[in-house]
Enzyme design. Sequence first.
Site, mmCIF file in Angstrom:
data_model
loop_
_atom_site.group_PDB
_atom_site.id
_atom_site.type_symbol
_atom_site.label_atom_id
_atom_site.label_comp_id
_atom_site.label_asym_id
_atom_site.label_seq_id
_atom_site.Cartn_x
_atom_site.Cartn_y
_atom_site.Cartn_z
ATOM 1 N N GLY A 157 7.860 -27.082 60.221
ATOM 2 C CA GLY A 157 7.977 -28.399 60.847
ATOM 3 C C GLY A 157 7.861 -28.330 62.353
ATOM 4 O O GLY A 157 7.761 -27.249 62.947
ATOM 5 N N GLN A 158 7.896 -29.491 62.991
ATOM 6 C CA GLN A 158 7.767 -29.529 64.453
ATOM 7 C C GLN A 158 8.898 -28.748 65.116
ATOM 8 O O GLN A 158 8.655 -27.904 65.985
ATOM 9 C CB GLN A 158 7.785 -30.982 64.946
ATOM 10 C CG GLN A 158 6.600 -31.804 64.496
ATOM 11 C CD GLN A 158 6.664 -33.214 65.053
ATOM 12 O OE1 GLN A 158 6.107 -33.500 66.107
ATOM 13 N NE2 GLN A 158 7.349 -34.104 64.367
ATOM 14 N N VAL A 159 10.130 -29.035 64.724
ATOM 15 C CA VAL A 159 11.272 -28.340 65.313
ATOM 16 C C VAL A 159 11.316 -26.891 64.832
ATOM 17 O O VAL A 159 11.596 -25.973 65.610
ATOM 18 C CB VAL A 159 12.584 -29.069 64.976
ATOM 19 C CG1 VAL A 159 13.793 -28.286 65.474
ATOM 20 C CG2 VAL A 159 12.587 -30.467 65.599
ATOM 21 N N ALA A 218 13.590 -31.063 56.178
ATOM 22 C CA ALA A 218 14.038 -32.410 55.811
ATOM 23 C C ALA A 218 12.910 -33.170 55.137
ATOM 24 O O ALA A 218 11.732 -32.852 55.302
ATOM 25 C CB ALA A 218 14.503 -33.184 57.050
ATOM 26 N N THR A 258 11.117 -36.342 55.603
ATOM 27 C CA THR A 258 11.004 -37.223 56.770
ATOM 28 C C THR A 258 10.049 -38.402 56.576
ATOM 29 O O THR A 258 9.798 -39.145 57.518
ATOM 30 C CB THR A 258 10.543 -36.422 58.002
ATOM 31 O OG1 THR A 258 9.290 -35.784 57.704
ATOM 32 C CG2 THR A 258 11.577 -35.365 58.380
ATOM 33 N N THR A 273 19.661 -37.725 62.604
ATOM 34 C CA THR A 273 18.716 -38.709 63.135
ATOM 35 C C THR A 273 19.394 -39.961 63.664
ATOM 36 O O THR A 273 20.519 -40.306 63.263
ATOM 37 C CB THR A 273 17.730 -39.116 62.012
ATOM 38 O OG1 THR A 273 16.888 -40.186 62.454
ATOM 39 C CG2 THR A 273 18.473 -39.595 60.773
ATOM 40 N N ASP A 274 18.683 -40.666 64.532
ATOM 41 C CA ASP A 274 19.117 -41.975 65.013
ATOM 42 C C ASP A 274 19.158 -43.003 63.885
ATOM 43 O O ASP A 274 19.830 -44.035 64.004
ATOM 44 C CB ASP A 274 18.178 -42.466 66.119
ATOM 45 C CG ASP A 274 16.713 -42.474 65.711
ATOM 46 O OD1 ASP A 274 16.277 -41.533 65.026
ATOM 47 O OD2 ASP A 274 15.982 -43.409 66.084
ATOM 48 N N TYR A 281 16.088 -43.315 53.812
ATOM 49 C CA TYR A 281 16.008 -42.124 54.663
ATOM 50 C C TYR A 281 17.279 -41.956 55.494
ATOM 51 O O TYR A 281 17.909 -40.882 55.490
ATOM 52 C CB TYR A 281 14.783 -42.206 55.573
ATOM 53 C CG TYR A 281 14.782 -41.169 56.675
ATOM 54 C CD1 TYR A 281 14.542 -39.825 56.391
ATOM 55 C CD2 TYR A 281 15.041 -41.526 57.998
ATOM 56 C CE1 TYR A 281 14.558 -38.863 57.401
ATOM 57 C CE2 TYR A 281 15.059 -40.573 59.010
ATOM 58 C CZ TYR A 281 14.819 -39.249 58.707
ATOM 59 O OH TYR A 281 14.848 -38.305 59.708
#
Length: 301
Positions: free
Chosen positions: A10-12, A69, A71, A110-111, A134
């Site tokens: 993933g990105q992170v 996750a 997402t 997450t927000d 989600y």
Amino acid sequence: MTVLVFGGNGQVGQELLRALAPLGTVTATTRSGKLPDGRDCEIADFGQPESLPALLDRLRPSVVINAAAYTAVDRAEMEPDAASLANAQAPGTIARWCAANDVPMVHYSTDYVFNGEGTAPYREDEPTAPLGVYGTSKRDGEEAVRAAGGRHLIFRTAWVYASHGGNFLRTMLRVGAERDELRVVADQVGTPTPAALIADVTVKALQHPDQLSGTWHLTASGQTSWHGFAEAIFNEAKAAGLLAKTPTVHAISSAEYPTPAKRPSWSVLDNRKLQQDFGIVLPPWEQGLHRVIGELASAKA
């Protein structure tokens, strides 16, 4: 330090593999057993949480970081069981193993755990009220990690992007190169946060001498709308030579761009607690954007 990173593709996850490398042995997992660069890694299927303890028993890491996750925010509305498995049940299983083996665990949230009806940046101790599947699955994941009772660092973040992977910035650059005009939602406000910042802060937090445990908001500083972010992307990209010209970006409402999942209209997270507890400065979101655009421009040169 031996670190196991779930979600290394993933990105992170990809940024974590970079940032953690100087600390010791880093092992990554993906569902396929392959990293984006083609290298082999461990297999971890979050659709089968019961399979994870055997992997952890075999590897015996000294730190576990969960960057995996589900997402797909809109698809989650149709696949609530899959979202729950990946975002709540799997993290809970990992957290219980970590607690039983006295291993610290980092988990990202997450927000979207908030309903977006606020007007001031959300603090960590404010009530959660997710709007969709989600957000609910991520909130349940947080609660499962806390309930396990081990040392945990839960980092809520938002609007994550990078020079790699699928994200808003890369979509805007692609579409902006093809069109003269775009319509982008202007009534959702948050903080664009580079995956590299999340990874770098995670590494610093793990090295903190006080062995803190809890929940923190890990975003860049400041705020903007998706419309404002798009305009900033195009301006930076043109200045860096990635775009020949900037398209016109028309502001629209969320009602004009309906999606299966409702998004929080206000998802600015108060990141002061993280800065105070770990002695870390979280820079303005514009600074992170400038850096990521610079990476893309250097790669293209």
